[in-house]
Design a protein around this motif. Structure first.
Motif, PDB file in Angstrom:
ATOM      1  N   ILE A  75       0.850  -1.187   0.000  1.00  0.00           N
ATOM      2  CA  ILE A  75       0.000   0.000   0.000  1.00  0.00           C
ATOM      3  C   ILE A  75       0.891   1.244   0.000  1.00  0.00           C
ATOM      4  CG2 ILE A  75      -1.883   1.204   1.151  1.00  0.00           C
ATOM      5  CD1 ILE A  75      -2.453  -1.727   0.132  1.00  0.00           C
ATOM      6  N   THR A  76       0.716   2.067  -1.019  1.00  0.00           N
ATOM      7  CA  THR A  76       1.416   3.350  -1.107  1.00  0.00           C
ATOM      8  C   THR A  76       0.363   4.451  -1.170  1.00  0.00           C
ATOM      9  OG1 THR A  76       1.466   3.251  -3.516  1.00  0.00           O
ATOM     10  CG2 THR A  76       3.359   2.314  -2.337  1.00  0.00           C
ATOM     11  N   ILE A  77       0.807   5.684  -1.182  1.00  0.00           N
ATOM     12  CA  ILE A  77      -0.136   6.808  -1.211  1.00  0.00           C
ATOM     13  C   ILE A  77      -0.946   6.809  -2.507  1.00  0.00           C
ATOM     14  CG2 ILE A  77       1.438   8.509  -2.208  1.00  0.00           C
ATOM     15  CD1 ILE A  77      -1.178   9.035   0.632  1.00  0.00           C
ATOM     16  N   ASP A  78      -0.374   6.268  -3.579  1.00  0.00           N
ATOM     17  CA  ASP A  78      -1.060   6.259  -4.877  1.00  0.00           C
ATOM     18  C   ASP A  78      -1.928   5.023  -5.087  1.00  0.00           C
ATOM     19  OD1 ASP A  78       0.179   8.653  -5.634  1.00  0.00           O
ATOM     20  OD2 ASP A  78       1.967   7.579  -6.303  1.00  0.00           O
ATOM     21  N   ALA A  79      -1.914   4.102  -4.128  1.00  0.00           N
ATOM     22  CA  ALA A  79      -2.624   2.838  -4.312  1.00  0.00           C
ATOM     23  C   ALA A  79      -4.130   3.051  -4.332  1.00  0.00           C
ATOM     24  CB  ALA A  79      -2.244   1.868  -3.197  1.00  0.00           C
ATOM     25  N   SER A  80      -4.806   2.328  -5.211  1.00  0.00           N
ATOM     26  CA  SER A  80      -6.266   2.264  -5.218  1.00  0.00           C
ATOM     27  C   SER A  80      -6.683   1.079  -4.366  1.00  0.00           C
ATOM     28  CB  SER A  80      -6.785   2.090  -6.650  1.00  0.00           C
ATOM     29  OG  SER A  80      -8.071   1.518  -6.646  1.00  0.00           O
ATOM     30  N   ALA A  81      -7.466   1.332  -3.322  1.00  0.00           N
ATOM     31  CA  ALA A  81      -7.866   0.250  -2.418  1.00  0.00           C
ATOM     32  C   ALA A  81      -8.601  -0.850  -3.178  1.00  0.00           C
ATOM     33  CB  ALA A  81      -8.740   0.813  -1.300  1.00  0.00           C
ATOM     34  N   GLU A  82      -9.443  -0.470  -4.129  1.00  0.00           N
ATOM     35  CA  GLU A  82     -10.197  -1.470  -4.900  1.00  0.00           C
ATOM     36  C   GLU A  82      -9.253  -2.328  -5.748  1.00  0.00           C
ATOM     37  OE1 GLU A  82     -10.963   1.723  -4.717  1.00  0.00           O
ATOM     38  OE2 GLU A  82     -12.927   1.737  -3.729  1.00  0.00           O
ATOM     39  N   GLN A  83      -8.244  -1.696  -6.359  1.00  0.00           N
ATOM     40  CA  GLN A  83      -7.301  -2.463  -7.173  1.00  0.00           C
ATOM     41  C   GLN A  83      -6.429  -3.380  -6.308  1.00  0.00           C
ATOM     42  OE1 GLN A  83      -5.104   0.213  -9.698  1.00  0.00           O
ATOM     43  NE2 GLN A  83      -6.921   0.826 -10.872  1.00  0.00           N
ATOM     44  N   GLU A  84      -6.069  -2.912  -5.111  1.00  0.00           N
ATOM     45  CA  GLU A  84      -5.288  -3.761  -4.201  1.00  0.00           C
ATOM     46  C   GLU A  84      -6.108  -4.975  -3.777  1.00  0.00           C
ATOM     47  OE1 GLU A  84      -2.095  -3.298  -3.680  1.00  0.00           O
ATOM     48  OE2 GLU A  84      -2.133  -1.436  -4.824  1.00  0.00           O
ATOM     49  N   TYR A  85      -7.393  -4.770  -3.557  1.00  0.00           N
ATOM     50  CA  TYR A  85      -8.267  -5.890  -3.189  1.00  0.00           C
ATOM     51  C   TYR A  85      -8.327  -6.917  -4.315  1.00  0.00           C
ATOM     52  CZ  TYR A  85     -12.169  -8.311  -0.954  1.00  0.00           C
ATOM     53  OH  TYR A  85     -12.963  -9.268  -0.342  1.00  0.00           O
ATOM     54  N   GLU A  86      -8.413  -6.417  -5.550  1.00  0.00           N
ATOM     55  CA  GLU A  86      -8.433  -7.321  -6.701  1.00  0.00           C
ATOM     56  C   GLU A  86      -7.104  -8.061  -6.855  1.00  0.00           C
ATOM     57  OE1 GLU A  86     -11.098  -8.153  -8.487  1.00  0.00           O
ATOM     58  OE2 GLU A  86     -12.147  -6.891  -7.037  1.00  0.00           O
ATOM     59  N   GLU A  87      -5.991  -7.380  -6.555  1.00  0.00           N
ATOM     60  CA  GLU A  87      -4.688  -8.047  -6.617  1.00  0.00           C
ATOM     61  C   GLU A  87      -4.618  -9.189  -5.613  1.00  0.00           C
ATOM     62  OE1 GLU A  87      -0.082  -7.016  -5.525  1.00  0.00           O
ATOM     63  OE2 GLU A  87      -1.108  -5.570  -6.816  1.00  0.00           O
ATOM     64  N   CYS A  88      -5.157  -8.969  -4.422  1.00  0.00           N
ATOM     65  CA  CYS A  88      -5.189 -10.038  -3.410  1.00  0.00           C
ATOM     66  C   CYS A  88      -6.016 -11.225  -3.901  1.00  0.00           C
ATOM     67  CB  CYS A  88      -5.750  -9.514  -2.093  1.00  0.00           C
ATOM     68  SG  CYS A  88      -4.640  -8.404  -1.201  1.00  0.00           S
ATOM     69  N   ALA A  89      -7.149 -10.927  -4.553  1.00  0.00           N
ATOM     70  CA  ALA A  89      -7.995 -12.002  -5.081  1.00  0.00           C
ATOM     71  C   ALA A  89      -7.239 -12.810  -6.141  1.00  0.00           C
ATOM     72  CB  ALA A  89      -9.271 -11.413  -5.667  1.00  0.00           C
ATOM     73  N   LEU A  90      -6.450 -12.124  -6.975  1.00  0.00           N
ATOM     74  CA  LEU A  90      -5.645 -12.811  -7.993  1.00  0.00           C
ATOM     75  C   LEU A  90      -4.622 -13.736  -7.334  1.00  0.00           C
ATOM     76  CD1 LEU A  90      -4.641 -13.177 -10.920  1.00  0.00           C
ATOM     77  CD2 LEU A  90      -3.286 -11.086 -10.619  1.00  0.00           C
ATOM     78  N   LYS A  91      -3.963 -13.255  -6.280  1.00  0.00           N
ATOM     79  CA  LYS A  91      -2.956 -14.054  -5.597  1.00  0.00           C
ATOM     80  C   LYS A  91      -3.566 -15.263  -4.878  1.00  0.00           C
ATOM     81  CE  LYS A  91       0.240 -10.172  -4.924  1.00  0.00           C
ATOM     82  NZ  LYS A  91       0.734  -9.150  -3.983  1.00  0.00           N
ATOM     83  N   ALA A  92      -4.828 -15.124  -4.465  1.00  0.00           N
ATOM     84  CA  ALA A  92      -5.489 -16.210  -3.728  1.00  0.00           C
ATOM     85  C   ALA A  92      -6.131 -17.242  -4.648  1.00  0.00           C
ATOM     86  CB  ALA A  92      -6.562 -15.619  -2.809  1.00  0.00           C
ATOM     87  N   GLN A  93      -6.148 -16.964  -5.943  1.00  0.00           N
ATOM     88  CA  GLN A  93      -6.965 -17.732  -6.874  1.00  0.00           C
ATOM     89  C   GLN A  93      -6.669 -19.236  -6.870  1.00  0.00           C
ATOM     90  OE1 GLN A  93      -7.541 -15.744 -10.658  1.00  0.00           O
ATOM     91  NE2 GLN A  93      -7.604 -17.706 -11.732  1.00  0.00           N
ATOM     92  N   ALA A  94      -5.400 -19.619  -6.992  1.00  0.00           N
ATOM     93  CA  ALA A  94      -5.057 -21.044  -7.085  1.00  0.00           C
ATOM     94  C   ALA A  94      -5.395 -21.785  -5.805  1.00  0.00           C
ATOM     95  CB  ALA A  94      -3.576 -21.214  -7.427  1.00  0.00           C
TER      96      ALA A  94
END
Length: 412
Positions: A385-404
């Motif tokens: 998480i950085t100052i420029d991070a989009s919370a919604e996009q970070e949530y989607e990134e977590c979902a991608l990492k959890a997929q398998a």
């Protein structure tokens, strides 16, 4: 070295099932032939009944291999930090064993440093393969999407206050089961997501099933190699889409800024135990294809100062910056305040130390941690998480990492 004929697909299952019956501890490391700078995990297997006490785990004893896990909460012994969040089940912060047998595994055979009795080899190669065990269970999210988004806002407020520049915030999934088979789970997960630092670890009734893409630290002689990952994008459905996504990740100012901050932190960590002027960034912003994702990986190396002990190396570099953020100590305090679970083995390190003091450790991410006595398991996913991070996009990134892992556990 002693060579023994071996059919990898079937005989590996026999080896794991045999070891589960015979030993309190075992570990399998699998690099899946990944083509990364400085290589991936060697394909190795270790098993033994001798647990190493916490005091001795990170001391060097010439002639003795050690295999195990450094849990994230070992940070509290390095710095003045605490872990007060609820745990899913108790886990040792250092969990190491001394192998009685060890094999290097190839497609055509297994190699051992020491002679293995014919009776033992016959037991392994003739061990009956049971039916595949259950690998699915009910899965729950520990915090809601709304709670996640609110906590990102709090972390970004901390950034504005100057208390952190970048924080790796993680959320947890957890599961409950009546029966769950970690060996079958590893074999399935390694088919779904064959990562360069995959592994399976047994410590009594507690297990790690890992599909990690990231190396924490490797030592060869006097050379140290760290390879922090920061920067993730989904793989494309076609070669053309793959190429577009790869270029998007490389061009992303946000992802490059995240990676650069952690690379600088890694350089600083290594400099604490390395010869002056020896710390080098071998590659910055390397983009590598992995199952399901492209990852931005930087490689940092250094030359150790003389007479630096293993414990000093770990204390200088652990936890890895990619799982904390920068600056480390204040950011770990923020993480502790905003996360809802005790990380335990998650975001720690898993690896082996050989008889010469060389070692290779992964970062425990994309990994399931299970306790067969409490009949619970959990896994964590996070992002920077950085100052420029989009919370919604970070949530989607977590979902991608959890997929398998979710695909495995839900039996999809």
């Amino acid at each position: 070295m002693y060579s023994h004929s071996f059919s990898k697909a079937q005989d590996l299952i026999r080896l794991l099932r045999w070891a589960d019956l015979k030993f309190e501890h075992f570990a399998l490391f699998e690099g899946n032939g990944s083509d990364l700078p400085e290589g991936s995990f060697d394909s190795l297997f270790f098993a033994g009944n001798k647990k190493i006490d916490a005091i001795s785990a990170l001391s060097f004893e010439k002639g003795a291999d050690r295999v195990g896990i450094i849990g994230y909460d070992f940070k509290n012994h390095i710095e003045n930090l605490q872990s007060k969040n609820p745990e899913f089940f108790p886990l040792p912060e250092l969990c190491f064993f001394e192998p009685e047998i060890s094999f290097r595994i190839t497609e055509n055979g297994i190699w051992s440093k020491k002679p293995v009795p014919d009776q033992t080899l016959n037991e392994i190669l003739n061990f009956p393969i049971p039916e595949e065990g259950n690998t699915s269970c009910e899965i729950y999210l520990q915090i809601t999407r709304e709670e996640y988004l609110q906590r990102i806002k709090k972390i970004q407020h901390e950034i504005l206050e100057g208390n952190t520049y970048e924080a790796n915030f993680c959320q947890a999934f957890y599961g409950k089961f009546e029966s769950w088979d970690p060996i079958s789970a590893f074999l399935k997960l390694n088919q779904l997501s064959p990562m360069p630092f995959a592994g399976l670890f047994k410590a009594g009734r507690q297990w790690l099933v890992s599909a990690s893409p990231e190396r924490y630290l490797k030592k060869i002689g006097d050379r140290l190699i760290a390879q922090p990952i920061k920067g993730t994008i989904r793989r494309g459905k076609t070669p053309e889409e793959d190429e577009i996504n790869q270029k998007l990740l490389l061009a992303s100012e946000k992802e490059r800024a995240e990676n650069l901050m952690i690379t600088d932190l890694t350089r600083n960590d290594l400099s604490r135990v390395s010869k002056t002027g020896s710390v080098k960034v071998e590659e910055l912003f390397g983009i590598y294809p992995l199952p399901g994702v492209f990852q931005m990986i930087s490689t940092v190396s250094s030359e150790l100062r003389p007479k630096i002990a293993l414990k000093e190396i770990i204390h200088a570099t652990f936890p890895m910056g990619s799982m904390t953020g920068a600056p480390k100590i204040s950011t770990m305090n923020i993480i502790e305040r905003e996360e809802s679970f005790r990380r335990g083995w998650f975001s720690g390190a898993f690896g082996w130390i050989d008889e010469l003091g060389d070692f290779d450790f992964s970062v425990v991410i994309r990994s399931i941690i299970a306790d067969l006595d409490t009949k619970k398991l959990y896994f964590g996913v996070g992002s920077a998480i950085t100052i420029d991070a989009s919370a919604e996009q970070e949530y989607e990134e977590c979902a991608l990492k959890a997929q398998a892992i979710l695909e495995l556990l839900r039996g999809n």
